[in-house]
Motif scaffolding. Structure first.
Motif, short mmCIF file in Angstrom:
data_model
loop_
_atom_site.label_atom_id
_atom_site.label_comp_id
_atom_site.label_asym_id
_atom_site.label_seq_id
_atom_site.Cartn_x
_atom_site.Cartn_y
_atom_site.Cartn_z
N GLU A 1 0.90 -1.16 -0.04
CA GLU A 1 0.01 0.14 0.00
C GLU A 1 0.83 1.17 0.15
OE1 GLU A 1 -3.08 1.73 -0.70
OE2 GLU A 1 -4.06 0.14 0.49
N ILE A 2 0.46 2.31 -0.65
CA ILE A 2 0.80 3.66 -0.32
C ILE A 2 -0.29 4.62 0.09
CG2 ILE A 2 1.98 5.61 -1.98
CD1 ILE A 2 3.59 3.22 -1.55
N ILE A 3 0.52 5.43 0.84
CA ILE A 3 -0.62 6.61 1.41
C ILE A 3 0.15 7.82 1.12
CG2 ILE A 3 -1.29 7.67 3.52
CD1 ILE A 3 -1.05 4.61 4.72
N SER A 4 -0.52 8.89 0.64
CA SER A 4 -0.37 10.26 0.52
C SER A 4 -0.79 11.09 1.65
CB SER A 4 -0.82 10.63 -0.88
OG SER A 4 -0.46 12.02 -1.14
N PHE A 5 0.30 11.81 2.27
CA PHE A 5 0.01 12.45 3.41
C PHE A 5 -0.28 13.94 3.10
CE2 PHE A 5 2.46 9.19 5.16
CZ PHE A 5 1.61 8.52 6.07
N GLU A 6 0.51 14.76 2.27
CA GLU A 6 0.47 16.17 2.13
C GLU A 6 1.36 16.44 1.01
OE1 GLU A 6 2.05 18.55 5.42
OE2 GLU A 6 3.43 16.93 5.83
N THR A 7 1.07 17.57 0.59
CA THR A 7 1.97 18.32 -0.41
C THR A 7 2.49 19.68 0.23
OG1 THR A 7 0.66 17.56 -2.46
CG2 THR A 7 2.33 19.43 -2.74
N LEU A 8 3.83 19.55 0.16
CA LEU A 8 4.60 20.60 1.15
C LEU A 8 4.62 21.87 0.17
CD1 LEU A 8 7.64 18.47 2.52
CD2 LEU A 8 5.30 18.97 3.42
N PRO A 9 4.98 22.85 0.78
CA PRO A 9 5.14 24.22 0.05
C PRO A 9 6.13 24.38 -1.12
CG PRO A 9 4.98 24.62 2.31
CD PRO A 9 4.98 23.28 2.26
N ASP A 10 7.27 23.35 -0.93
CA ASP A 10 8.16 23.22 -1.90
C ASP A 10 7.59 22.24 -3.22
OD1 ASP A 10 8.50 20.45 -0.86
OD2 ASP A 10 10.56 21.24 -0.32
N GLY A 11 6.62 21.81 -3.12
CA GLY A 11 5.89 20.88 -3.97
C GLY A 11 6.14 19.42 -3.98
N LEU A 12 7.14 18.99 -2.91
CA LEU A 12 7.22 17.69 -2.61
C LEU A 12 6.23 17.12 -2.05
CD1 LEU A 12 11.01 17.39 -1.59
CD2 LEU A 12 10.38 16.64 -3.60
N HIS A 13 5.66 15.84 -2.45
CA HIS A 13 4.83 15.09 -1.95
C HIS A 13 5.32 14.14 -0.60
CE1 HIS A 13 1.49 16.09 -4.84
NE2 HIS A 13 2.84 16.50 -5.40
N HIS A 14 4.66 14.06 0.44
CA HIS A 14 4.88 13.28 1.67
C HIS A 14 3.90 11.96 1.41
CE1 HIS A 14 5.19 12.82 6.26
NE2 HIS A 14 5.90 12.12 5.69
N ILE A 15 4.59 10.77 1.52
CA ILE A 15 3.99 9.60 1.03
C ILE A 15 4.80 8.54 2.17
CG2 ILE A 15 3.41 10.09 -1.27
CD1 ILE A 15 5.64 7.96 -1.90
N GLY A 16 3.93 7.48 2.40
CA GLY A 16 4.39 6.42 2.97
C GLY A 16 3.93 5.13 2.50
N GLY A 17 4.35 3.88 2.96
CA GLY A 17 4.01 2.62 2.30
C GLY A 17 4.49 1.57 3.27
N TRP A 18 4.17 0.23 2.91
CA TRP A 18 4.69 -0.96 3.46
C TRP A 18 4.76 -1.90 2.77
CZ3 TRP A 18 0.05 1.39 4.74
CH2 TRP A 18 -1.28 0.70 4.79
N LEU A 19 5.69 -2.75 3.16
CA LEU A 19 5.91 -4.24 2.81
C LEU A 19 5.95 -5.11 3.85
CD1 LEU A 19 8.46 -2.00 1.08
CD2 LEU A 19 7.94 -3.74 -0.59
#
Length: 160
Positions: free
Chosen positions: A71-89
């Motif tokens: 699974e992949i989870i998207s948390f937020e988009t930072l002001p600099d445009g990077l996307h904070h994501i997480g996931g697991w295996l």
């Protein structure tokens, strides 16, 4: 079942690498590949650059195919445009030494205490089976990761 020991930083694991590899070889579609959301499409397009080389080597030692995350989870988009994501295996085995990334909260539940590998990538390990690809859900270690990635697909599809 052949169990081997694998060491990574402050952790030591017992792992059934053959069963883990067989399980990942049997997975036809990853969690992100099966999702239709734009955040997952972006992750898939960038996936080969998500994991530091040392993590890719470590996953190979465990028998994990990093392209078949659960699974992949998207948390937020930072002001600099990077996307904070997480996931697991997962892998079949157990943690022998090293910290558990799950920190219990007084009110119930838990928070994460992941270990930074570089400026943008963190990882942690705990007993877990959330949405695991494995038929036998016992004796699994869940690997959580969090990172920051750029938007690399069509800009009009970006969620902020």
């Amino acid at each position: 079942m052949t169990v081997t020991k694998v060491k990574y930083k402050d952790w030591e694991f017992e792992v059934d690498r053959d069963l883990t590899r067989q399980t990942y070889n049997s997975v036809s579609v990853s969690g992100a590949d099966s999702c239709v959301c734009n955040d997952c499409k972006n992750y898939v397009a960038y996936r080969d650059k998500v994991f530091p080389d040392e993590i890719k080597r470590f996953f190979d030692d465990l028998g994990i195919d990093y392209k078949k995350e659960v699974e992949i989870i998207s948390f937020e988009t930072l002001p600099d445009g990077l996307h904070h994501i997480g996931g697991w295996l997962h892998f079949k085995g157990r943690v022998l030494t090293g910290k558990d990334y799950r920190v219990p909260l007084p009110s119930g539940g838990h928070t994460f205490d992941l270990t930074a590998i570089n400026d943008t990538f963190s990882i942690g390990f705990a007993v877990g089976k959330d949405l695991a690809h494995f038929a036998d859900k016992t004796g699994l270690v869940q690997i959580e990761f969090m990172t920051y990635i750029p938007w690399v697909i069509d800009k009009s599809l970006e969620t902020t």
